[in-house]
Design a protein around this motif. Structure first.
Motif, PDB file in Angstrom:
ATOM      1  N   UNK A 131       0.816  -1.216   0.000  1.00  0.00           N
ATOM      2  CA  UNK A 131       0.000   0.000   0.000  1.00  0.00           C
ATOM      3  C   UNK A 131       0.849   1.266   0.000  1.00  0.00           C
ATOM      4  N   UNK A 132       2.177   1.121   0.114  1.00  0.00           N
ATOM      5  CA  UNK A 132       3.063   2.280   0.124  1.00  0.00           C
ATOM      6  C   UNK A 132       3.502   2.680  -1.281  1.00  0.00           C
ATOM      7  N   UNK A 133       3.039   1.963  -2.278  1.00  0.00           N
ATOM      8  CA  UNK A 133       3.383   2.283  -3.664  1.00  0.00           C
ATOM      9  C   UNK A 133       2.655   3.549  -4.097  1.00  0.00           C
ATOM     10  N   UNK A 134       3.404   4.529  -4.576  1.00  0.00           N
ATOM     11  CA  UNK A 134       2.797   5.775  -5.050  1.00  0.00           C
ATOM     12  C   UNK A 134       2.876   5.846  -6.571  1.00  0.00           C
ATOM     13  N   UNK A 135       1.825   6.368  -7.171  1.00  0.00           N
ATOM     14  CA  UNK A 135       1.790   6.540  -8.623  1.00  0.00           C
ATOM     15  C   UNK A 135       2.474   7.828  -9.070  1.00  0.00           C
ATOM     16  N   UNK A 136       2.823   8.685  -8.121  1.00  0.00           N
ATOM     17  CA  UNK A 136       3.393   9.997  -8.450  1.00  0.00           C
ATOM     18  C   UNK A 136       4.659  10.230  -7.637  1.00  0.00           C
ATOM     19  N   UNK A 137       5.701  10.665  -8.326  1.00  0.00           N
ATOM     20  CA  UNK A 137       6.912  11.142  -7.658  1.00  0.00           C
ATOM     21  C   UNK A 137       7.040  12.641  -7.917  1.00  0.00           C
ATOM     22  N   UNK A 138       7.552  13.348  -6.919  1.00  0.00           N
ATOM     23  CA  UNK A 138       7.637  14.805  -6.990  1.00  0.00           C
ATOM     24  C   UNK A 138       9.045  15.267  -6.668  1.00  0.00           C
ATOM     25  N   UNK A 139       9.495  16.285  -7.379  1.00  0.00           N
ATOM     26  CA  UNK A 139      10.783  16.896  -7.070  1.00  0.00           C
ATOM     27  C   UNK A 139      10.662  18.398  -7.256  1.00  0.00           C
ATOM     28  N   UNK A 140      11.277  19.163  -6.364  1.00  0.00           N
ATOM     29  CA  UNK A 140      11.158  20.622  -6.402  1.00  0.00           C
ATOM     30  C   UNK A 140      12.367  21.265  -7.071  1.00  0.00           C
ATOM     31  N   UNK A 141      12.106  22.306  -7.859  1.00  0.00           N
ATOM     32  CA  UNK A 141      13.113  23.195  -8.434  1.00  0.00           C
ATOM     33  C   UNK A 141      13.990  22.571  -9.520  1.00  0.00           C
ATOM     34  N   UNK A 142      13.786  21.310  -9.861  1.00  0.00           N
ATOM     35  CA  UNK A 142      14.588  20.703 -10.923  1.00  0.00           C
ATOM     36  C   UNK A 142      13.963  19.372 -11.322  1.00  0.00           C
ATOM     37  N   UNK A 143      14.513  18.789 -12.381  1.00  0.00           N
ATOM     38  CA  UNK A 143      14.161  17.428 -12.783  1.00  0.00           C
ATOM     39  C   UNK A 143      15.429  16.588 -12.686  1.00  0.00           C
ATOM     40  N   UNK A 144      15.442  15.519 -11.896  1.00  0.00           N
ATOM     41  CA  UNK A 144      16.638  14.672 -11.796  1.00  0.00           C
ATOM     42  C   UNK A 144      16.959  14.039 -13.151  1.00  0.00           C
ATOM     43  N   UNK A 145      18.230  13.913 -13.505  1.00  0.00           N
ATOM     44  CA  UNK A 145      18.590  13.311 -14.794  1.00  0.00           C
ATOM     45  C   UNK A 145      17.974  11.930 -15.018  1.00  0.00           C
ATOM     46  N   UNK A 146      17.850  11.142 -13.961  1.00  0.00           N
ATOM     47  CA  UNK A 146      17.298   9.790 -14.118  1.00  0.00           C
ATOM     48  C   UNK A 146      15.850   9.807 -14.591  1.00  0.00           C
ATOM     49  N   UNK A 147      15.131  10.900 -14.360  1.00  0.00           N
ATOM     50  CA  UNK A 147      13.738  10.981 -14.788  1.00  0.00           C
ATOM     51  C   UNK A 147      13.608  11.113 -16.304  1.00  0.00           C
ATOM     52  N   UNK A 148      14.665  11.529 -16.972  1.00  0.00           N
ATOM     53  CA  UNK A 148      14.607  11.668 -18.430  1.00  0.00           C
ATOM     54  C   UNK A 148      14.806  10.329 -19.144  1.00  0.00           C
ATOM     55  N   UNK A 149      15.389   9.375 -18.440  1.00  0.00           N
ATOM     56  CA  UNK A 149      15.782   8.108 -19.055  1.00  0.00           C
ATOM     57  C   UNK A 149      14.622   7.347 -19.702  1.00  0.00           C
ATOM     58  N   UNK A 150      13.433   7.266 -19.086  1.00  0.00           N
ATOM     59  CA  UNK A 150      12.369   6.443 -19.680  1.00  0.00           C
ATOM     60  C   UNK A 150      11.767   6.990 -20.971  1.00  0.00           C
ATOM     61  N   UNK A 151      12.179   8.182 -21.401  1.00  0.00           N
ATOM     62  CA  UNK A 151      11.483   8.839 -22.502  1.00  0.00           C
ATOM     63  C   UNK A 151      12.372   9.035 -23.723  1.00  0.00           C
ATOM     64  N   UNK A 152      11.716   9.383 -24.831  1.00  0.00           N
ATOM     65  CA  UNK A 152      12.396   9.683 -26.089  1.00  0.00           C
ATOM     66  C   UNK A 152      12.078  11.126 -26.472  1.00  0.00           C
ATOM     67  N   UNK A 153      13.012  11.773 -27.136  1.00  0.00           N
ATOM     68  CA  UNK A 153      12.809  13.166 -27.503  1.00  0.00           C
ATOM     69  C   UNK A 153      11.579  13.402 -28.362  1.00  0.00           C
TER      70      UNK A 153
END
Length: 288
Positions: A131-153
């Motif tokens: 039940x601790x699984x969250x569908x949303x992750x949040x980060x303030x003031x920036x986007x961590x580089x690892x968050x770009x990995x799952x996507x394509x330009x």
């Protein structure tokens, strides 16, 4: 929710939810009263501000949010529950664990903090770790580089609206967005590829653990889910030129390709472009 924050979201197909939840979300999708995508972030932010300004402040809502972000692809409904209470519990636990006790007592009365901790412990005992699984992750003031990995330009979706960098998020045009959306299969494949490249060429470095964390998180969801990176309130810190020039996903992908093909200079240059862009964004936090 923080005004200058970005979000990584997973939308699961309606069929991924328990039968009792399916009807709830199906009815919710048909409701005229639910928050729409255009004002959902403002609704979340306003609700959290009201709680924090209360006497005493309430960092965690008393009940779980009934709301969700929705996506439709053809005739299929995808649901990303807000889970505001769970996310607030987790954020408060992290804050309490990293803040000196005296400072914490100034931020939140000790009695309130202890009650929040007790409620969260009770929830974990009753609901279990799943039940601790969250569908949303949040980060303030920036986007961590690892968050770009799952996507394509090519999955980039940019909408420009009138905005002045730094102005109050609540007064800016709701149509201003920079979003990436991809399938879970593609997201997992790209994360696995990035991990493989990093491990073979760099060994055990901190970037590995960040990407591995994202990869493990993605594995927790239905394989036919959608994954979304939303720049959220960060778009209001960037003018039109900055948003149009932001190709962080493509640049990080080029860095990984360069690393894997022996083009070290290209890899370094592309990675530095991403890092420096978001480092300058983070510096705005200390200026506010």
């Amino acid at each position: 929710m923080l005004p200058y924050a970005a979000y990584l979201r997973v939308y699961e197909p309606l069929t991924a939810f328990a039968e009792s939840e399916r009807k709830v979300w199906a009815d919710y999708a048909d409701s005229r009263d639910r928050p729409r995508r255009a004002n959902a972030l403002n609704a979340e932010h306003s609700e959290s501000v009201m709680r924090l300004l209360g006497m005493p402040p309430q960092p965690v809502p008393a009940q779980e949010s009934p709301n969700a972000y929705l996506r439709r692809v053809e005739d299929r409904l995808y649901v990303c529950p807000w889970q505001t209470r769970l996310r607030s519990w987790l954020a408060f636990s992290r804050l309490r664990g990293t803040t000196p006790a005296k400072l914490m007592d100034r931020l939140v009365p000790k009695g309130v903090a202890e009650q929040i901790a007790d409620d969260f412990d009770r929830f974990k005992r009753q609901a279990g770790s799943s039940a601790l699984r969250t569908h949303i992750r949040t980060t303030a003031w920036h986007v961590p580089p690892s968050w770009f990995v799952p996507f394509d330009g090519n999955e980039r979706w940019l909408v420009l609206g009138s905005a002045t960098p730094g102005q109050d998020v609540k007064t800016t045009a709701t149509g201003r967005n920079l979003i990436y959306v991809t399938s879970m299969a593609q997201a997992r494949r790209r994360a696995a590829r990035a991990l493989n490249v990093l491990r073979r060429h760099l060994g055990d470095v901190s970037a590995n653990f960040d990407v591995e964390d994202i990869a493990r998180w993605l594995e927790e969801f239905h394989p036919h889910s959608l994954v979304e990176l939303d720049y959220g309130g960060l778009v209001h810190l960037m003018d039109d030129d900055a948003l149009q020039a932001d190709q962080s996903v493509a640049e990080l992908s080029a860095a990984l390709t360069g690393l894997d093909t022996g083009q070290e200079e290209l890899a370094y240059a592309m990675y530095q472009r991403v890092i420096l862009r978001w480092k300058s964004m983070q510096q705005l936090e200390s200026a506010n």
